[in-house]
Design a protein around this motif. Structure first.
Motif, PDB file in Angstrom:
ATOM      1  N   TRP A   1      58.907  11.429 -16.942  1.00 54.84           N
ATOM      2  CA  TRP A   1      58.249  12.322 -17.890  1.00 54.84           C
ATOM      3  C   TRP A   1      58.712  13.764 -17.715  1.00 54.84           C
ATOM      4  O   TRP A   1      58.789  14.527 -18.688  1.00 54.84           O
ATOM      5  CB  TRP A   1      56.738  12.226 -17.717  1.00 54.84           C
ATOM      6  CG  TRP A   1      56.271  12.611 -16.333  1.00 54.84           C
ATOM      7  CD1 TRP A   1      56.093  11.786 -15.273  1.00 54.84           C
ATOM      8  CD2 TRP A   1      55.971  13.930 -15.882  1.00 54.84           C
ATOM      9  NE1 TRP A   1      55.700  12.485 -14.172  1.00 54.84           N
ATOM     10  CE2 TRP A   1      55.601  13.821 -14.509  1.00 54.84           C
ATOM     11  CE3 TRP A   1      55.966  15.190 -16.477  1.00 54.84           C
ATOM     12  CZ2 TRP A   1      55.246  14.917 -13.743  1.00 54.84           C
ATOM     13  CZ3 TRP A   1      55.601  16.291 -15.713  1.00 54.84           C
ATOM     14  CH2 TRP A   1      55.247  16.143 -14.356  1.00 54.84           C
ATOM     15  N   TYR A   2      59.013  14.146 -16.480  1.00 50.07           N
ATOM     16  CA  TYR A   2      59.385  15.534 -16.225  1.00 50.07           C
ATOM     17  C   TYR A   2      60.720  15.887 -16.872  1.00 50.07           C
ATOM     18  O   TYR A   2      60.946  17.035 -17.274  1.00 50.07           O
ATOM     19  CB  TYR A   2      59.437  15.798 -14.717  1.00 50.07           C
ATOM     20  CG  TYR A   2      60.185  14.752 -13.921  1.00 50.07           C
ATOM     21  CD1 TYR A   2      61.550  14.845 -13.708  1.00 50.07           C
ATOM     22  CD2 TYR A   2      59.509  13.649 -13.388  1.00 50.07           C
ATOM     23  CE1 TYR A   2      62.225  13.890 -12.979  1.00 50.07           C
ATOM     24  CE2 TYR A   2      60.180  12.685 -12.662  1.00 50.07           C
ATOM     25  CZ  TYR A   2      61.542  12.809 -12.453  1.00 50.07           C
ATOM     26  OH  TYR A   2      62.207  11.849 -11.734  1.00 50.07           O
TER      27      TYR A   2
ATOM     28  N   VAL B   1      59.952  16.743 -20.377  1.00 49.25           N
ATOM     29  CA  VAL B   1      59.395  18.090 -20.508  1.00 49.25           C
ATOM     30  C   VAL B   1      60.513  19.132 -20.537  1.00 49.25           C
ATOM     31  O   VAL B   1      60.510  20.045 -21.373  1.00 49.25           O
ATOM     32  CB  VAL B   1      58.418  18.380 -19.352  1.00 49.25           C
ATOM     33  CG1 VAL B   1      57.990  19.846 -19.360  1.00 49.25           C
ATOM     34  CG2 VAL B   1      57.193  17.479 -19.454  1.00 49.25           C
TER      35      VAL B   1
END
Length: 653
Positions: free
Chosen positions: A135-136, A139
């Motif tokens: 997920w990072y 982002v």
């Protein structure tokens, strides 16, 4: 200037996202100092500029048109949307490559769909899991897109005033040919004789480090030359992949020829479990993830195994047909995929064996069933034949535990002799185990991968427990290996281009093969001739590997990855691009390959063996000569290099 600002912003985002590939995959570049890595990062901006100008050529032309129409709102909105979309997709590929490179060790290419080739359900589920786990990265990607949107908002063309219109048009007319000329030069890569290509990266770095230079869109649009070239470097090549004598002279009990009952074969291919995860090879590991496998290997004949495959699609040709991938395309998807080839299962099938390939994935996955059939496995058992989706892992196929029990039952109902290959699947991302499977208390701090390794070991334990109660068990040869090594590394000695290829290769048959731990290198392509030799099948076989049960054959390992050919003779590992040597290492004394001896040694004889191997591989692949041709090969046969010539038999009376 608005155009210049936009192009500069794209070059910067390409470069920064390319640098993130290096940051998130340091294990592949641990030998590089920060200064050298930064230098390669700067050199790579040349490739970033090429792809920027290529993708944005319509924008460049639009911004330089000598008409006030380009300043209207609607066309500007359209061009802005295209600008954000096209460049956003390109940058998204760079970010996707960060994860892909972590598992595969190379950039996404046109053939990377094989990595995810499966049903829509499986592919979608896998991508959702990847998105969740990383997920990072998503982002950071969103921040990059936001930056592009801000730049787009602030670089729209301003409508010229009426009194400045003539001068504005004149400037536009001058700018258009200049912009097109600059674009042509940039897309070509400069003024050099040949246009820029992936091979240009080798002017700045050796193949191992070249991925730092290249962005993903460039890797997709500018592919390596995947067509093999026929070699004529050696008029009389002393290497031949034709094995005339598969008799065993070591590692087998003398009683092997006394029994009248034919041995069965069970070849077990584990999924992505390298030596690093197995306690037998690493007794210092903080906790044994493979207690059963450790016990089994301690009762087997084992070798220091090395994988010729980096990906699933490469593993079956290496294991089942002794064909390594010494080209940029995978053999199974290359222009040579329709070549006829020899394989050990074909010989067993001709001798009356029932040949079976088992894999719990969807039938048709990565063409496993098709390639297995071509390799001599005439029967296939997959998810359809299993016919119970209660044991489906919702991702790749049937969990290993129940599927291996199904395999043991199936073999018990199969007439003998039989030869079976079982391809496991659970120890792969997203690393799921059945909900009712109990992990030990120590597993709380394990990674998902470590948990699936432990689960796979338990599945093997239960398989052997069930098989041991079968009539066929005592006269069956079990061969254990892995398709490739694990993608996650926890120990420094495995976190390099040598250790990351380490896999188990073992032969278990207590009645005929004594326990022994050999320090010799064995590779996947050695399995074919070795299996036939261990089973007493003395046919003439085409194989790029060697017979591990023949003491006259010298150990060898060959590999090709990221434009690098590697060859190991048991002492020295040499690296070359096929023409120029650039690496000499001693893995036994320098397992992390920190000390390149190329400036102090030459090793002409080892490089000659590598080039002999390449010539035989290329020429036979091009001319569809991957099978023993009695008339042709008997005239031109030379002994396998490192193998003593066999004496000619005396003429019959």
């Amino acid at each position: 200037m608005m155009l210049v600002y936009r192009l500069i912003s794209i070059i910067i985002t390409f470069s920064l996202s390319r640098w993130l590939l290096y940051i998130f995959n340091l294990q592949f570049f641990h030998h590089l100092g920060l200064g050298e890595a930064l230098k390669l990062y700067v050199y790579g901006m040349r490739f970033d500029m090429v792809i920027t100008m290529s993708l944005n050529l319509p924008l460049i032309i639009y911004y330089c048109l000598p008409t006030r129409f380009i300043t209207n709102k609607i066309p500007q909105w359209i061009i802005d949307i295209l600008f954000i979309t096209i460049n956003g997709i390109a940058i998204a590929l760079n970010f996707a490559d960060i994860v892909y490179f972590h598992y595969i060790g190379e950039h996404i290419t046109l053939h990377s769909h094989e990595f995810l080739r499966n049903s829509d359900e499986v592919t979608g589920g896998f991508m959702r899991q990847i998105f969740f786990d990383y997920w990072y990265i998503s982002v950071v990607f969103a921040l990059f897109i936001l930056l592009i949107m801000v730049v787009t908002q602030r670089t729209r063309i301003k409508r010229p005033k009426d009194e400045d219109l003539s001068r504005w048009k004149r400037n536009q007319m001058i700018s258009l040919p200049i912009a097109l000329l600059i674009s042509f030069i940039a897309i070509r890569g400069s003024f050099q004789k040949e246009p820029i290509s992936k091979e240009t990266a080798l002017e700045y770095a050796d193949p191992q480090n070249a991925p730092i230079l290249l962005n993903t869109p460039f890797s997709l649009l500018y592919k390596y030359n995947s067509t093999l070239e026929e070699w004529h470097r050696f008029d009389d090549n002393p290497y031949s992949p034709i094995h005339y004598d598969l008799n065993a002279n070591r590692y087998l009990n003398d009683s092997i020829g006394c029994d009248t009952m034919q041995d069965n074969l069970v070849l077990i291919i584990m999924k992505g479990i390298g030596q690093e995860m197995i306690g037998y090879y690493n007794p210092q590991h903080r906790y044994s993830l493979t207690p059963f496998l450790d016990s089994l290997l301690s009762q087997s004949l084992t070798f220091d195994g090395r994988a010729n495959a980096q990906r699933t699609v490469q593993s079956l040709p290496a294991i089942l047909a002794s064909i390594p991938d010494l080209m940029d395309d995978d053999f199974a998807t290359s222009s040579y995929a329709d070549n006829d080839f020899d394989a050990f299962a074909q010989h067993l099938q001709h001798r009356g064996y029932k040949t079976i390939f088992m894999h719990g994935g969807d039938n048709g996955t990565m063409d496993f069933d098709g390639f297995a059939y071509k390799s001599g496995f005439k029967h296939y058992y997959g998810r359809i034949e299993y016919d119970d989706d209660h044991d489906y892992d919702q991702q790749w196929g049937i969990f290993d535990g129940p599927f291996l029990q199904y395999a043991a039952r199936t073999l018990s109902y199969t007439y003998e002799p039989f030869a079976s290959a079982i391809y496991m699947l659970s120890s792969r991302h997203p690393y799921r185990v059945p909900k009712d499977f109990e992990l030990p208390e120590e597993s709380y701090f394990w990674t998902g991968f470590e948990k699936t390794v432990y689960y796979s070991d338990c599945a093997l334990r239960d398989f052997f427990a069930k098989a041991a109660n079968s009539d066929w068990f005592d006269h069956t040869l079990f061969v254990i290996t892995s398709d490739f090594s694990n993608s996650e590394h926890f120990q420094t000695e495995y976190n390099n281009v040598w250790g990351s290829k380490a896999i188990p290769i073992a032969f278990y048959h207590p009645n005929r093969i004594p326990t022994h731990r050999s320090k010799e290198i064995a590779q996947q392509i050695d399995l074919g001739p070795s299996i036939l030799s261990a089973m007493g099948v003395n046919d003439t076989l085409f194989s790029f590997g060697r017979n591990l049960f023949d003491s006259l054959s010298d150990q060898a390992y060959v590999n090709y990855f990221n434009l690098t050919y590697e060859y190991f003779n048991g002492e020295y590992l040499v690296q070359s691009d096929g023409t120029t040597p650039f690496g000499i290492f001693r893995p036994n004394k320098d397992p992390q390959l920190n000390n390149n001896l190329i400036e102090y040694m030459q090793c002409h004889d080892i490089f000659e063996k590598l080039y002999q191997f390449i010539q035989e591989y290329n020429n036979r692949m091009i001319n569809n000569k991957l099978r023993y041709d009695q008339e042709e090969d008997s005239l031109h046969h030379q002994p396998h290099f490192g193998q003593a010539a066999q004496e000619e038999p005396a003429p019959a009376d």
